[in-house]
Design an enzyme around this catalytic site. Structure first.
Site, PDB file in Angstrom:
ATOM      1  N   HIS A  82       0.786  -1.238   0.000  1.00 31.91           N
ATOM      2  CA  HIS A  82       0.000   0.000   0.000  1.00 31.91           C
ATOM      3  C   HIS A  82       0.810   1.275   0.000  1.00 31.91           C
ATOM      4  O   HIS A  82       0.361   2.295  -0.508  1.00 31.91           O
ATOM      5  CB  HIS A  82      -1.105  -0.074   1.050  1.00 31.91           C
ATOM      6  CG  HIS A  82      -2.228  -0.828   0.440  1.00 31.91           C
ATOM      7  ND1 HIS A  82      -2.147  -2.197   0.256  1.00 31.91           N
ATOM      8  CD2 HIS A  82      -3.358  -0.419  -0.167  1.00 31.91           C
ATOM      9  CE1 HIS A  82      -3.228  -2.583  -0.403  1.00 31.91           C
ATOM     10  NE2 HIS A  82      -3.980  -1.537  -0.672  1.00 31.91           N
ATOM     11  N   GLU A 106      -9.973 -12.138  -7.838  1.00 28.65           N
ATOM     12  CA  GLU A 106      -8.610 -12.011  -7.307  1.00 28.65           C
ATOM     13  C   GLU A 106      -8.222 -13.226  -6.464  1.00 28.65           C
ATOM     14  O   GLU A 106      -7.224 -13.203  -5.761  1.00 28.65           O
ATOM     15  CB  GLU A 106      -8.435 -10.702  -6.520  1.00 28.65           C
ATOM     16  CG  GLU A 106      -9.475 -10.445  -5.464  1.00 28.65           C
ATOM     17  CD  GLU A 106      -9.294  -9.082  -4.788  1.00 28.65           C
ATOM     18  OE1 GLU A 106      -8.277  -8.406  -4.997  1.00 28.65           O
ATOM     19  OE2 GLU A 106     -10.191  -8.717  -4.011  1.00 28.65           O
ATOM     20  N   ASP A 113      -3.640  -9.521  -6.028  1.00 30.04           N
ATOM     21  CA  ASP A 113      -3.965 -10.633  -5.147  1.00 30.04           C
ATOM     22  C   ASP A 113      -4.017 -11.956  -5.899  1.00 30.04           C
ATOM     23  O   ASP A 113      -3.627 -12.990  -5.369  1.00 30.04           O
ATOM     24  CB  ASP A 113      -5.310 -10.385  -4.440  1.00 30.04           C
ATOM     25  CG  ASP A 113      -5.125  -9.501  -3.221  1.00 30.04           C
ATOM     26  OD1 ASP A 113      -4.154  -9.716  -2.479  1.00 30.04           O
ATOM     27  OD2 ASP A 113      -5.937  -8.578  -3.024  1.00 30.04           O
ATOM     28  N   CYS A 163      -7.724  -4.474 -13.068  1.00 28.21           N
ATOM     29  CA  CYS A 163      -7.400  -3.266 -12.302  1.00 28.21           C
ATOM     30  C   CYS A 163      -6.172  -3.469 -11.408  1.00 28.21           C
ATOM     31  O   CYS A 163      -5.810  -2.580 -10.656  1.00 28.21           O
ATOM     32  CB  CYS A 163      -8.595  -2.815 -11.466  1.00 28.21           C
ATOM     33  SG  CYS A 163      -9.123  -4.050 -10.265  1.00 28.21           S
TER      34      CYS A 163
HETATM   35  C1  PEP Z   1      -5.665  -6.390  -6.714  1.00 24.51           C
HETATM   36  O1  PEP Z   1      -5.654  -7.217  -5.805  1.00 24.51           O
HETATM   37  O2  PEP Z   1      -5.167  -6.577  -7.829  1.00 24.51           O
HETATM   38  C2  PEP Z   1      -6.264  -5.057  -6.516  1.00 24.51           C
HETATM   39  C3  PEP Z   1      -6.430  -4.239  -7.516  1.00 24.51           C
HETATM   40  O3  PEP Z   1      -6.630  -4.695  -5.274  1.00 24.51           O
HETATM   41  P1  PEP Z   1      -5.626  -4.316  -4.079  1.00 24.51           P
HETATM   42  O4  PEP Z   1      -4.270  -4.044  -4.688  1.00 24.51           O
HETATM   43  O5  PEP Z   1      -6.205  -3.120  -3.426  1.00 24.51           O
HETATM   44  O6  PEP Z   1      -5.651  -5.532  -3.223  1.00 24.51           O
HETATM   45 MG    MG Z   2      -6.872  -7.058  -4.067  1.00 30.99          MG
END
Ligand code: PEP
Ligand code: MG
Length: 610
Positions: A215, A456, A480, A527
């Protein structure tokens, strides 16, 4: 395969510059957010200092208690100043965390307990250290989420007061003056540090921990701040104020560079800026492949404040709005009105375009509400949709806010970490209850908001067809999906070379999801970070993905890629990659095919910017 241009080595190495009188050191990490900046290192060691036992004489007790009280007063004073700065940088609700920390320091029971230990001849620092360890242990084990939530504050208070009592340097980032152009170097960025960040003072971020999908990296890209993460031990290799070059594009940090190295980097920075400026001219251009195939590029938005900038980047809507950042460093969940305001801001910025808003994805590596529950395997634990379904009252606040924001545009709701269609059905039931509550209260809203899922987990990808009748769209969260498919922790800096999105298992799961979407005539987008890395985006186009969602700053490079390749060539390359036995082979196949499409020079330029 290192993702994009990630680290070449886990150790520091000398540069190859022959023209310098001393060999500079390069610290290798992971490129988290592109850009090259030079500035003084602001070293932030936000760790509980070690406290040596010290026994005091009976005659010293009164003076020691006076020293303790003075340190507490100084810490309270400091926190009030920090709060004012955090209010400016992040807003009053976020800054309220510092009131909690003041209240902890002023807690009569805590002070009495520490003073009792001092009267038993312990030094003030040892007494405070022992009591804080006890309290952290006690709060951490609590079954009450509100109590667990306080552990982070206790740690902050622990560090702050011990630093004063031990006369250690005060590293708070809030002291940086606007225009300092500082490079923040720290072990990891905690929520309380994040909300103190003053973007007018900080030019880049370097952390020992973290990976491209953790993050801190996502946040840095959102803020458009160059960042290198996963440096392992940068904090122990630098001194406060050292001049450093932070190369967010190549994932390196160079302490104390020579004039010759500085000149080399200045030159590269100029070339990168020129390439970015060239890409920026594509803002109004269509994302269309050379054979006319149309691709939709949307933005990932993490902070409502970036919506306008994202809309100006040429994005045709939002493919993923992460709502966890609304709870960063908060002492309580945001209210329905507050959430409605945040979502509406994004929806209005993208008037007429779809805005996909993901429901809370907290837990695992995400921000805690109720503190991180002590779970043996948080990534496999009580998080995301699981937590929301188990806490329907908390979840429905968010659902009502989403239905209200939907009156301003094309809102779509997306559920994270789904493994079974049962979860979608439960969420839909709660959504209908949320709508009924708004009807009862006479509040304007839209009840027919499309509900989709993130793919995911391998479970969701393998059984994507079983979701077809219950969802309006799929969005593949590759960050993920890669972690769960390969059983590699996405946030572990020492596993970064094992985190290989082009592994055949990942490519096959994506292909399977695309096929399920095609049969069911549902939109499928990506995404996760794969969408923003040119080689991987090329593979995704070849697998049949026509909607990509990336950070606003990544849109121009992906658009350049899309406009330089044909769907036929992408499909042939993806088919060849699918047939490869390893990620390394798939990367080689894709690179060769993409080089043919774009030419080597453009390809190298794009790989440096992704
Ligand atoms: C992912 O897991 O690819 C995603 C876009 O969500 P995050 O990175 O917030 O887990
Ligand atoms: Mg994710």
């Amino acid at each position: 395969m290192p993702t994009g241009r990630s680290r070449r080595s886990r150790r520091s190495s000398p540069t190859s510059s022959a023209s310098t009188d001393r060999v500079p050191i390069i610290l290798h990490g992971v490129s988290a957010s592109p850009g090259i900046v030079v500035g003084p290192a602001h070293l932030l060691r936000w760790e509980v200092p070690e406290v040596r036992s010290r026994v005091i004489e009976d005659g010293e007790v009164d003076a020691e208690i006076a020293r303790l009280r003075a340190a507490i007063e100084a810490a309270v004073e400091r926190l009030r100043g920090v709060k004012v700065r955090a209010e400016e940088n992040a807003g009053p609700a976020e800054a309220a965390i510092f009131d909690v920390q003041v209240a902890i320091l002023q807690d009569a029971e805590l002070r009495a307990r520490v003073e009792t230990l001092v009267r038993q001849n312990l030094s003030a620092e040892k007494a405070f250290d022992l009591v804080m360890l006890e309290w952290r242990e006690h709060f951490g084990r609590s079954t009450n989420p509100m109590m667990r939530e306080r552990v982070g504050d206790l740690v902050d208070v622990h560090i702050r007061l011990l630093s004063l009592l031990l006369d250690l340097p005060d590293h708070d980032p809030v002291d940086l003056e606007p225009g300092s152009n500082a490079i923040l170097v720290t072990h990891d960025l905690t929520p309380s540090l994040t909300i103190q960040l003053d973007r007018r003072a900080i030019a880049g971020i370097a952390t020992d921990a973290g990976t491209r999908t953790s993050h801190v990296a996502i946040l840095a890209r959102s803020l458009g701040l160059p960042a290198v993460v996963g440096l392992i031990d940068a904090t122990s290799k630098l001194q406060m104020g050292d001049r450093v070059i932070l190369d967010g594009s190549n994932g390196t940090l160079i302490p104390r560079p020579t004039a010759a190295v500085l000149a080399q980097f200045a030159d590269r920075a100029r070339r990168e800026q020129a390439a970015q400026a060239e890409l920026a001219t594509l803002v109004g251009a269509e994302a269309v492949m050379t054979d006319g195939t149309r691709v939709t590029l949307r933005a990932n938005v993490d902070l409502p404040d970036e919506a306008v900038r994202a809309a100006e980047s040429g994005a045709e809507g939002v493919g993923l709005m992460r709502t966890e950042f609304l709870v960063v460093g908060r002492t309580a969940m945001p209210s329905e009105d507050e959430q409605e305001e945040a979502y509406s801001r994004v929806v209005k910025a993208f008037a007429g375009h779809p805005v996909v808003i993901r429901t809370y994805d907290v837990g695992g590596d995400k921000l805690p509400i109720g503190g991180f529950p002590h779970e043996p395997n948080p990534f496999l634990g009580w998080r995301a949709i699981r937590m929301c379904l188990d806490e329907p009252e908390l979840f429905k606040v968010q659902l009502r806010a989403l239905l209200r924001a939907a009156v301003h545009g094309d809102v779509r709701i997306m559920l994270p970490l789904v493994v079974s269609v049962d979860e979608v059905r439960q969420a839909r039931y709660l959504l209908s209850e949320a709508a009924a509550e708004l009807v009862r209260r006479g509040i304007p809203h839209r009840a027919d908001v499309p509900l989709g899922v993130m793919v995911e987990t391998p479970a969701a990808a393998m059984s994507a067809d079983s979701f077809a009748d219950d969802v309006a769209f799929f969005s593949i969260g590759t960050n993920d999906l890669v972690q769960y498919t390969l059983a590699v922790d996405r946030g572990n800096a020492s596993l970064v070379t094992r985190y290989t999105p082009l592994h055949p298992a990942v490519l096959r799961l994506i292909a399977r999801t695309v096929e399920a979407a095609r049969v069911a005539k549902l939109e499928v987008s990506v995404c996760g970070e794969m969408a923003s890395q040119p080689l991987m985006a090329f593979a995704l186009l070849g697998l049949g993905i026509r909607v990509l969602s990336v950070s606003a700053s990544g849109i121009p490079a992906v658009k350049r890629l899309v406009r330089g390749v044909s769907a036929t060539a992408a499909t042939a390359a993806a088919d060849a990659a699918l047939a490869c036995a390893t990620a390394r082979e798939a990367e080689a196949v894709l690179r060769a095919a993409l080089g043919e499409q774009l030419g080597e020079e453009l390809l190298d330029g794009l790989l440096g910017l992704g």
